[in-house]
Scaffold this active site. Sequence first.
Site, PDB file in Angstrom:
ATOM      1  N   CYS A   1      12.742  -0.774   1.386  1.00  0.00           N
ATOM      2  CA  CYS A   1      11.990  -1.896   0.825  1.00  0.00           C
ATOM      3  C   CYS A   1      11.896  -1.802  -0.693  1.00  0.00           C
ATOM      4  O   CYS A   1      11.509  -2.763  -1.340  1.00  0.00           O
ATOM      5  CB  CYS A   1      10.595  -1.963   1.438  1.00  0.00           C
ATOM      6  SG  CYS A   1       9.607  -0.518   1.087  1.00  0.00           S
TER       7      CYS A   1
ATOM      8  N   ASP B   1       9.863   0.006  -2.397  1.00  0.00           N
ATOM      9  CA  ASP B   1       8.510   0.261  -2.888  1.00  0.00           C
ATOM     10  C   ASP B   1       8.361   1.684  -3.420  1.00  0.00           C
ATOM     11  O   ASP B   1       8.997   2.613  -2.930  1.00  0.00           O
ATOM     12  CB  ASP B   1       7.492   0.011  -1.776  1.00  0.00           C
ATOM     13  CG  ASP B   1       7.394  -1.474  -1.447  1.00  0.00           C
ATOM     14  OD1 ASP B   1       8.109  -2.257  -2.101  1.00  0.00           O
ATOM     15  OD2 ASP B   1       6.613  -1.846  -0.568  1.00  0.00           O
TER      16      ASP B   1
ATOM     17  N   CYS C   1       4.034  -3.583  -1.485  1.00  0.00           N
ATOM     18  CA  CYS C   1       3.467  -4.671  -0.714  1.00  0.00           C
ATOM     19  C   CYS C   1       1.955  -4.488  -0.562  1.00  0.00           C
ATOM     20  O   CYS C   1       1.386  -3.496  -1.008  1.00  0.00           O
ATOM     21  CB  CYS C   1       4.124  -4.714   0.652  1.00  0.00           C
ATOM     22  SG  CYS C   1       3.680  -3.305   1.649  1.00  0.00           S
TER      23      CYS C   1
ATOM     24  N   CYS D   1       4.512   1.990   5.228  1.00  0.00           N
ATOM     25  CA  CYS D   1       3.773   1.915   3.968  1.00  0.00           C
ATOM     26  C   CYS D   1       2.690   2.998   3.932  1.00  0.00           C
ATOM     27  O   CYS D   1       2.415   3.575   2.881  1.00  0.00           O
ATOM     28  CB  CYS D   1       3.141   0.532   3.792  1.00  0.00           C
ATOM     29  SG  CYS D   1       4.225  -0.836   4.253  1.00  0.00           S
TER      30      CYS D   1
HETATM   31  S1  FES Z   1       7.010  -2.774   2.711  1.00  0.00           S
HETATM   32 FE1  FES Z   1       7.664  -0.836   2.114  1.00  0.00          FE
HETATM   33  S2  FES Z   1       5.886   0.098   1.411  1.00  0.00           S
HETATM   34 FE2  FES Z   1       5.204  -1.752   2.257  1.00  0.00          FE
END
Ligand code: FES
Lengths: 379, 142
Positions: free
Chosen positions: B33, B35, B59, B103
């Site tokens: 993702c 992140d 997110c 996450c």
């Molecule tokens: S979508 Fe990857 S950390 Fe939230």
Amino acid sequence: MKKIYLDYAATTPVDPRVLEAMMPYFCDNFGNTMSLHSFGQKAQMVLDESRKTVANFIGAKPEEIIFTSSATESNNFALKGIAFANEKKGNHIIISAIEHACIMESAKWLGGRGFKITYVPVDRFGVVNVDDVSKAITKETILISVMHVNNELGSIQPIAEIGQIAKENNIYFHSDCAQSLGKIPVNVNDLNVDLLTASGHKIYGPKGIGILFVKRGVKIEPLLNGGGQELGLRSSTSNVAGAVGFAKALELFNQEEKIAELREYLCSGVLSIPGSRLNSPKTGVPGILNFSFSGVEGEAITMRLDMDGIAVSTGSACSSNKLTASHVLLATGMKPEEAHGSLRVSIGRWTTKEDIDYFIESLFKNINQLREISPFKNV
Amino acid sequence: MYSKKVIEYFNHPKNMGKIDCPDGVGKVGNIICGDVMHLYIKVDKNDVIEDIKYETFGCVAAISSSSMITEMVKGKTIVEALKIEKNSIIDSLEGLPKAKIHCSVLAIDALSESIYDYLKKNKRDIPDFLEKRHKIIVKNSR
Ligand code: FES
């Protein structure tokens, strides 16, 4: 709290004039079009009128318009119906890499049943190159399907040109026009299409009604068998109120809308935020704008804006629940993390300048706050 | 799709920012993702985490998980902190959607990396499990 809707590409409110036109067809004129008595006759007459209005609007003949329940159904119908009616001719289907999930999934489904699918790529603004479509054609190709306007970027595809190529090669051509109808001219003759999909709820009409234009002579298998409604191609008791709503929604488009001006206003406002970028092409439809903001995530921005009463989306509404980045943005060459940072703002009939001012103010504030949290503050 | 708690922590994040001269830093990312989470800790002589802050690019779930873990860990010893599992974050947040479980893992990883960094800097013994975890995290973020 103030509520501001900037997600017209996901769905539109029903125009009150559309609702008014539909109202008589629930409690009073509720007849079944297949009945022989006066209730049925009245329903059939109204359905025929609606069909005529829709046909006129897109330059088709009334008997070429099939009412369905949604764009999803129409797209499933187009792909599967053509595939199975023409499998003796060939088993190859060409679609673009940025189609809506209902085309993607239908193609994948056919792929698991002996059909070969080619995905034509797009450039960095999400536009298909006509030559790539040409090159993808084989002797086995029976159908090409390319959407008119992409739902995430607003990019407009060269439909007329692709249609020309399809014609020259004797291949059926379908276009999903759910995001273009009512926004830019949609005429089946100018676009050279054999099949065309549209949806009621994207054009200020009701949900639960869509159309598939099927040019006369096109060989297609129905998905739904039964009483033989819709010229035998789509059995189900006719949704007369829905058809009336669809037709009325189209009639209302005769008045020109001033969305292009608002687009410029919105765009320059958002791009005044440092580290912002426009992902949509300048030549896209006026109503859809896709942005990214460095150092912050699209989902986080969307949720913060929601706290201020503002509705926007990350990518398309259907993909909001998925973790994987949007296939559309990835197809334009974006990295997954960039694609995750994208925000789609779509404006429509009732958007005002004041709405946009309020949105930009809130966006500015929330992006600053999220950048405070982010390790990537320097834009 | 998100619980009230998640939204609350997302809108009013606690302990965000950086610590000057931290005793340990954990920097992790999820390549799928994209992140990224940075976690900073200040540890006193009794191995108690006296301050903890984070910076997260991510997110809603990533931001609220970071916020939650900092609250859970503050005042705990590093040994206690290392016992926190993703499920205790998820429970404290009153649940996370399936696609967002990772996450909370990101937050756990960031915490264990910051403790690893602290032990390493102070030339202390690093328990086997922590060494193993460190290797996996480094491998996964490539
Ligand atoms: S979508 Fe990857 S950390 Fe939230």
